[in-house]
Design a protein around this motif. Structure first.
Motif, PDB file in Angstrom:
ATOM      1  N   SER A 124       0.814  -1.217   0.000  1.00  0.00           N
ATOM      2  CA  SER A 124       0.000   0.000   0.000  1.00  0.00           C
ATOM      3  C   SER A 124       0.847   1.266   0.000  1.00  0.00           C
ATOM      4  CB  SER A 124      -0.935   0.006   1.209  1.00  0.00           C
ATOM      5  OG  SER A 124      -0.209   0.192   2.413  1.00  0.00           O
ATOM      6  N   GLY A 125       2.110   1.171   0.434  1.00  0.00           N
ATOM      7  CA  GLY A 125       3.012   2.326   0.445  1.00  0.00           C
ATOM      8  C   GLY A 125       2.854   3.189   1.686  1.00  0.00           C
ATOM      9  N   ALA A 126       3.876   4.016   1.957  1.00  0.00           N
ATOM     10  CA  ALA A 126       3.877   4.985   3.065  1.00  0.00           C
ATOM     11  C   ALA A 126       3.740   4.317   4.428  1.00  0.00           C
ATOM     12  CB  ALA A 126       2.784   6.037   2.877  1.00  0.00           C
ATOM     13  N   PHE A 127       4.112   3.064   4.543  1.00  0.00           N
ATOM     14  CA  PHE A 127       4.023   2.378   5.822  1.00  0.00           C
ATOM     15  C   PHE A 127       5.162   2.794   6.745  1.00  0.00           C
ATOM     16  CE2 PHE A 127       4.975  -1.549   8.379  1.00  0.00           C
ATOM     17  CZ  PHE A 127       3.816  -1.562   9.131  1.00  0.00           C
ATOM     18  N   PHE A 128       6.365   2.808   6.221  1.00  0.00           N
ATOM     19  CA  PHE A 128       7.531   3.191   7.009  1.00  0.00           C
ATOM     20  C   PHE A 128       7.782   4.689   6.931  1.00  0.00           C
ATOM     21  CE2 PHE A 128       8.689  -1.321   6.446  1.00  0.00           C
ATOM     22  CZ  PHE A 128       9.073  -1.630   7.747  1.00  0.00           C
ATOM     23  N   ASN A 129       8.257   5.271   8.031  1.00  0.00           N
ATOM     24  CA  ASN A 129       8.753   6.642   8.024  1.00  0.00           C
ATOM     25  C   ASN A 129      10.181   6.593   7.488  1.00  0.00           C
ATOM     26  OD1 ASN A 129      10.045   9.101   8.749  1.00  0.00           O
ATOM     27  ND2 ASN A 129       8.532   9.438  10.364  1.00  0.00           N
ATOM     28  N   GLU A 130      10.369   7.069   6.266  1.00  0.00           N
ATOM     29  CA  GLU A 130      11.662   6.906   5.599  1.00  0.00           C
ATOM     30  C   GLU A 130      12.776   7.688   6.285  1.00  0.00           C
ATOM     31  OE1 GLU A 130      12.249   4.618   3.509  1.00  0.00           O
ATOM     32  OE2 GLU A 130      10.143   4.035   3.395  1.00  0.00           O
ATOM     33  N   HIS A 131      12.429   8.791   6.962  1.00  0.00           N
ATOM     34  CA  HIS A 131      13.440   9.518   7.737  1.00  0.00           C
ATOM     35  C   HIS A 131      14.019   8.608   8.823  1.00  0.00           C
ATOM     36  CE1 HIS A 131      12.197  13.301   5.912  1.00  0.00           C
ATOM     37  NE2 HIS A 131      10.949  13.020   6.231  1.00  0.00           N
ATOM     38  N   VAL A 132      13.131   7.880   9.489  1.00  0.00           N
ATOM     39  CA  VAL A 132      13.561   7.032  10.592  1.00  0.00           C
ATOM     40  C   VAL A 132      14.259   5.776  10.071  1.00  0.00           C
ATOM     41  CG1 VAL A 132      12.808   5.791  12.655  1.00  0.00           C
ATOM     42  CG2 VAL A 132      11.713   7.954  12.047  1.00  0.00           C
ATOM     43  N   VAL A 133      13.772   5.226   8.975  1.00  0.00           N
ATOM     44  CA  VAL A 133      14.443   4.062   8.381  1.00  0.00           C
ATOM     45  C   VAL A 133      15.867   4.428   7.974  1.00  0.00           C
ATOM     46  CG1 VAL A 133      14.459   2.460   6.424  1.00  0.00           C
ATOM     47  CG2 VAL A 133      12.318   2.935   7.649  1.00  0.00           C
ATOM     48  N   ALA A 134      16.045   5.634   7.431  1.00  0.00           N
ATOM     49  CA  ALA A 134      17.395   6.085   7.078  1.00  0.00           C
ATOM     50  C   ALA A 134      18.284   6.156   8.316  1.00  0.00           C
ATOM     51  CB  ALA A 134      17.332   7.450   6.392  1.00  0.00           C
ATOM     52  N   ALA A 135      17.697   6.558   9.451  1.00  0.00           N
ATOM     53  CA  ALA A 135      18.464   6.598  10.700  1.00  0.00           C
ATOM     54  C   ALA A 135      18.838   5.192  11.150  1.00  0.00           C
ATOM     55  CB  ALA A 135      17.653   7.306  11.790  1.00  0.00           C
ATOM     56  N   VAL A 136      17.906   4.239  10.991  1.00  0.00           N
ATOM     57  CA  VAL A 136      18.215   2.841  11.322  1.00  0.00           C
ATOM     58  C   VAL A 136      19.430   2.386  10.529  1.00  0.00           C
ATOM     59  CG1 VAL A 136      17.404   0.456  11.118  1.00  0.00           C
ATOM     60  CG2 VAL A 136      15.842   2.226  11.954  1.00  0.00           C
ATOM     61  N   ARG A 137      19.421   2.652   9.224  1.00  0.00           N
ATOM     62  CA  ARG A 137      20.532   2.222   8.371  1.00  0.00           C
ATOM     63  C   ARG A 137      21.844   2.901   8.772  1.00  0.00           C
ATOM     64  NH1 ARG A 137      17.829  -2.006   7.599  1.00  0.00           N
ATOM     65  NH2 ARG A 137      16.171  -1.939   6.043  1.00  0.00           N
ATOM     66  N   GLU A 138      21.770   4.161   9.159  1.00  0.00           N
ATOM     67  CA  GLU A 138      22.985   4.869   9.573  1.00  0.00           C
ATOM     68  C   GLU A 138      23.550   4.266  10.864  1.00  0.00           C
ATOM     69  OE1 GLU A 138      24.597   9.390  10.586  1.00  0.00           O
ATOM     70  OE2 GLU A 138      22.540   9.083   9.888  1.00  0.00           O
ATOM     71  N   HIS A 139      22.670   3.977  11.799  1.00  0.00           N
ATOM     72  CA  HIS A 139      23.129   3.340  13.038  1.00  0.00           C
ATOM     73  C   HIS A 139      23.756   1.973  12.748  1.00  0.00           C
ATOM     74  CE1 HIS A 139      21.780   6.175  16.092  1.00  0.00           C
ATOM     75  NE2 HIS A 139      20.614   6.283  15.475  1.00  0.00           N
ATOM     76  N   GLN A 140      23.172   1.246  11.826  1.00  0.00           N
ATOM     77  CA  GLN A 140      23.728  -0.062  11.478  1.00  0.00           C
ATOM     78  C   GLN A 140      25.116   0.072  10.848  1.00  0.00           C
ATOM     79  OE1 GLN A 140      20.307  -1.333   9.202  1.00  0.00           O
ATOM     80  NE2 GLN A 140      19.595  -2.700  10.832  1.00  0.00           N
ATOM     81  N   ARG A 141      25.274   1.066   9.982  1.00  0.00           N
ATOM     82  CA  ARG A 141      26.600   1.290   9.385  1.00  0.00           C
ATOM     83  C   ARG A 141      27.626   1.652  10.452  1.00  0.00           C
ATOM     84  NH1 ARG A 141      23.381   3.697   5.308  1.00  0.00           N
ATOM     85  NH2 ARG A 141      23.686   5.783   6.209  1.00  0.00           N
TER      86      ARG A 141
END
Length: 232
Positions: A93-110
């Motif tokens: 359906s789209g727009a499920f995840f907050n992409e700002h926050v998902v980007a932060a998740v990825r940054e923390h993982q890196r």
């Protein structure tokens, strides 16, 4: 000479309204009731019952318990299967995840940080979300089960101070550095969690949370893109 173990930084994420733009427990409840053949009025009735509790000033932990009462007798495996189907539908359906926050998740993982989801929702809903994000740990409400079915009870809803207590326990066991860690949340019930870490981020437009962000110098992030809000 004995070396002191290095303490690891972590990123703690509330889920509903923070990592995702919806409330997983209610979206899944609507999906589940429809899948089980109930009319739309069944969901509306249950949603209004819980809203009335909130409006009457019932603590959020108690409304969380009331939510799980409707699962009494439900098969644990079937709920998990339905939750996987629900998650796939939400992604489509789209727009499920907050992409700002998902980007932060990825940054923390890196950066090598431990990524922890801390939510009042339950494992069936959170498991596909955690897997999609490659989260390391999920701290959540765990409804009681017996003989493969839900009892309708939950001993400790993961709300408010329970989030902070769960993080304290995890910190002790996992040698985490809270001063170097970050917490993300959108609701006043997340404040005990946000106050524990060296950095905190407020997501969304809750006025109380915005005031807390101003007072403490915490960053403010949008919940979802403006065009999505206008459409929904």
């Amino acid at each position: 000479m004995r070396r002191t173990p290095t303490r690891r930084a972590a990123a703690f994420f509330d889920v509903d309204g923070t990592v995702i733009n919806v409330t997983s427990m209610f979206r899944f409840l609507e999906y589940r009731l429809a899948a089980e053949g109930h009319p739309p009025s069944a969901y509306r009735h249950e949603r209004q019952r819980l809203k009335a509790m909130t409006a009457a000033g019932v603590p959020r932990a108690e409304t969380n318990r009331a939510y799980f009462a409707s699962y009494a007798g439900a098969d644990v495996r079937e709920i998990a299967r339905l939750a996987e189907d629900w998650f796939r539908d939400e992604l489509r359906s789209g727009a499920f995840f907050n992409e700002h926050v998902v980007a932060a998740v990825r940054e923390h993982q890196r950066d090598g940080d431990l990524v922890v989801l801390v939510s009042g929702s339950f494992r069936a809903c959170l498991a596909p979300i955690a897997r999609h994000l490659d989260a390391d740990i999920v701290l959540c409400s765990d409804p009681d089960t017996a003989d493969g079915t839900y009892t309708g009870r939950v001993e400790v809803p993961m709300i408010g101070e329970a989030k902070a207590e769960a993080v304290r326990t995890l910190t002790t066991r996992g040698a985490l550095d809270l001063a170097a860690s970050t917490a993300y949340g959108d609701h006043v019930s997340d404040l005990p969690l946000l106050r524990m870490t060296g950095r905190a981020v407020v997501v969304g437009d809750d006025p109380v949370m915005r005031e807390q962000a101003r007072r403490h110098g915490w960053p403010l992030w949008p919940r979802t893109p403006a065009d999505t809000l206008a459409a929904g």
